[in-house]
Write an enzyme that holds these catalytic residues in place. Structure first.
Site, short mmCIF file in Angstrom:
data_model
loop_
_atom_site.label_atom_id
_atom_site.label_comp_id
_atom_site.label_asym_id
_atom_site.label_seq_id
_atom_site.Cartn_x
_atom_site.Cartn_y
_atom_site.Cartn_z
CG ASP A 113 -7.02 -5.21 6.37
OD1 ASP A 113 -6.49 -5.07 7.49
OD2 ASP A 113 -7.68 -4.30 5.81
N PRO A 145 -3.09 -11.80 10.76
CG PRO A 145 -1.15 -12.35 11.90
CD PRO A 145 -1.80 -12.44 10.56
CG ASN A 158 -0.21 -0.08 2.51
OD1 ASN A 158 0.51 0.84 2.87
ND2 ASN A 158 -0.35 -1.20 3.22
O1 C5P Z 1 -8.34 -2.33 11.37
P1 C5P Z 1 -7.41 -1.33 10.84
O2 C5P Z 1 -6.40 -1.94 9.89
O3 C5P Z 1 -7.99 -0.10 10.25
O4 C5P Z 1 -6.66 -0.85 12.16
C1 C5P Z 1 -5.65 0.03 12.12
C2 C5P Z 1 -4.78 -0.14 13.33
O5 C5P Z 1 -4.52 -1.51 13.61
C3 C5P Z 1 -3.41 0.44 13.09
O6 C5P Z 1 -2.93 0.88 14.32
C4 C5P Z 1 -2.63 -0.74 12.54
O7 C5P Z 1 -1.24 -0.58 12.73
C5 C5P Z 1 -3.18 -1.89 13.35
N1 C5P Z 1 -3.22 -3.17 12.62
C6 C5P Z 1 -2.40 -4.20 13.04
N2 C5P Z 1 -2.45 -5.40 12.40
C7 C5P Z 1 -3.31 -5.61 11.38
C8 C5P Z 1 -4.13 -4.58 10.94
C9 C5P Z 1 -4.07 -3.36 11.59
O8 C5P Z 1 -1.61 -4.01 13.98
N3 C5P Z 1 -3.33 -6.79 10.77
#
Ligand code: C5P
Length: 397
Positions: A278, A304, A209
């Site tokens: 994700d 994860p 990304n």
């Molecule tokens: O759920 P989302 O990706 O939007 O969440 C963002 C937050 O979760 C950020 O702080 C990101 O670094 C963390 N995150 C993580 N592991 C993932 C996905 C997101 O630590 N697999």
């Protein structure tokens, strides 16, 4: 920023071609509300004029120890009035003189007579920088408590390439601002993730990304400036790690997860700034996938959630999440904070934040939301850390 406003800084220029960057540095510091008094060696005058520096600062440039003005103690008066002395550029010769306590012109005398912090920005040819003498002098100055900003590596005025270029004015200004931060995180261990992850599809392709890592790296630098011990688990970015941070380079989300699992027990604060993919590819191909004209289906499996894992530990560090959303920022951010059980979440609009040099964070915590007005990422980083310090002072780390 607050800590630098109304400070008085003596900006000392010595004779190197990087002196042109000192003009911009003076301008940036003045913009922050700093009172800048320029002092120049005779050598500096061969590279940039007194008129330029006087026009930018609104004050005559000082260079002559023997001009007979005042009480004849300009070196004492100036160093007493200063909150810091910043030498940019600092030549190899000036560094050598500083290391040995020589005081044979106004600037070197002022440095020796100072009772305030001294910061130097070395600027010289790479061979001069790498020479045993310069390295010995730099080590001595560091041991004496002098803050050394840079140098950087790159193409040099002499045409050679390597270490010795002076940092850019913006980096120097941030270094000066950083040096004024109160050491409120002294003794604290901060673990943070930054940058994107890279999920391989085959030997040469992958899913990633547009995260630049700038926000995470700015937080790492700001935390170091506040005295924290910083470990930065970083996906692939084009940034240099802040000096003093322990850098752990990773590519995929699984590698980032492994690194965090190993390091988290020792940390007081965990900030997940990384834009973690994700999903990852279920079956990575060791060889480059060949096209055959038909459709190609790639199966993706969820990665994860690193932050949720850390926040769910039995004895978690203080956990801070980031959320980049493209719409409904407030609703999604607060939902995310609750879902991941975070005491603090920093949200921003992805289209305005990713890759940009500035940002506008909205912090969500149990008390509600706090908007950090738009500013450069280093300022946002300092404001975020100040907020973390405020919250953790009441809830012990
Ligand atoms: O759920 P989302 O990706 O939007 O969440 C963002 C937050 O979760 C950020 O702080 C990101 O670094 C963390 N995150 C993580 N592991 C993932 C996905 C997101 O630590 N697999």
């Amino acid at each position: 920023m607050e800590q630098i406003k109304s400070k008085s800084i003596v900006l000392g220029l010595t004779g190197g071609i990087a002196a042109y960057k000192a003009a911009e540095l003076a301008r940036l510091l003045i913009k922050q509300g700093v009172d800048v008094q320029v002092a120049m060696t005779d050598g500096a005058g061969h590279f940039i004029t007194h008129t330029t520096m006087q026009a930018l600062t609104g004050k005559p440039v000082l260079s002559n120890q023997w001009d007979g003005s005042g009480n004849g103690m300009a070196h004492i008066n100036l160093s007493r009035a200063a909150d810091a002395i910043v030498i940019a550029p600092a030549t190899a010769d000036f560094i050598a003189r500083l290391a040995h306590g020589l005081a044979d012109d106004l600037l070197s005398t002022m440095c020796l007579a100072r009772n305030c912090p001294l910061l130097i920005a070395p600027a010289m040819n790479r061979q001069m920088w790498e020479s045993a003498a310069t390295q010995r002098n730099i080590a001595q100055l560091k041991a004496d408590g002098v803050i050394v900003l840079g140098p950087d590596t790159g193409v040099q005025a002499c045409g050679e390439e390597g270490m010795g270029r002076m940092l850019e004015a913006e980096q120097l200004a941030q270094g000066v601002i950083g040096s004024f931060q109160p050491k409120l995180l002294a003794g604290k261990k901060l673990l943070l993730t930054a940058g994107p992850t890279y999920e391989a599809i085959d030997a040469v392709r992958g899913i990633t990304n547009r995260s630049s890592g700038k926000m995470g790296y700015a937080i790492a630098q700001a935390a170091l400036d506040m005295g924290a011990q910083v470990t930065l688990v970083s996906g692939p970015v084009a940034l240099a790690a802040p000096a003093g941070a322990q850098l752990v380079k990773v590519e995929s989300a699984l590698e980032m997860f492994d690194a965090v699992k190993k390091l988290v027990a020792a940390s007081d604060i965990f900030i997940g700034v990384a834009a973690v993919a994700d999903y990852r590819v279920a079956q990575t191909s060791a060889q480059k996938i060949k096209k055959d004209g038909g459709n190609l289906a790639i199966e993706l499996v969820p990665n994860p959630d690193i932050l949720a894992y850390v926040a769910a530990l039995a004895n978690p560090p203080f956990c801070v999440g980031f959320a980049a959303e493209s719409e409904n920022l407030r609703t999604y951010a607060e939902q995310k904070r609750r879902a991941k059980k975070l005491p603090l979440l920093a949200a921003n609009l992805a289209q305005k934040a990713i890759g940009a040099d500035d940002n506008e964070l909205i912090l969500f915590d149990d008390a509600g939301e706090h908007v950090l007005p738009r500013s450069d990422k280093p300022s946002q980083a300092r404001a975020l850390l100040s907020h973390i310090i405020k919250l953790t002072m009441t809830n012990k780390l």
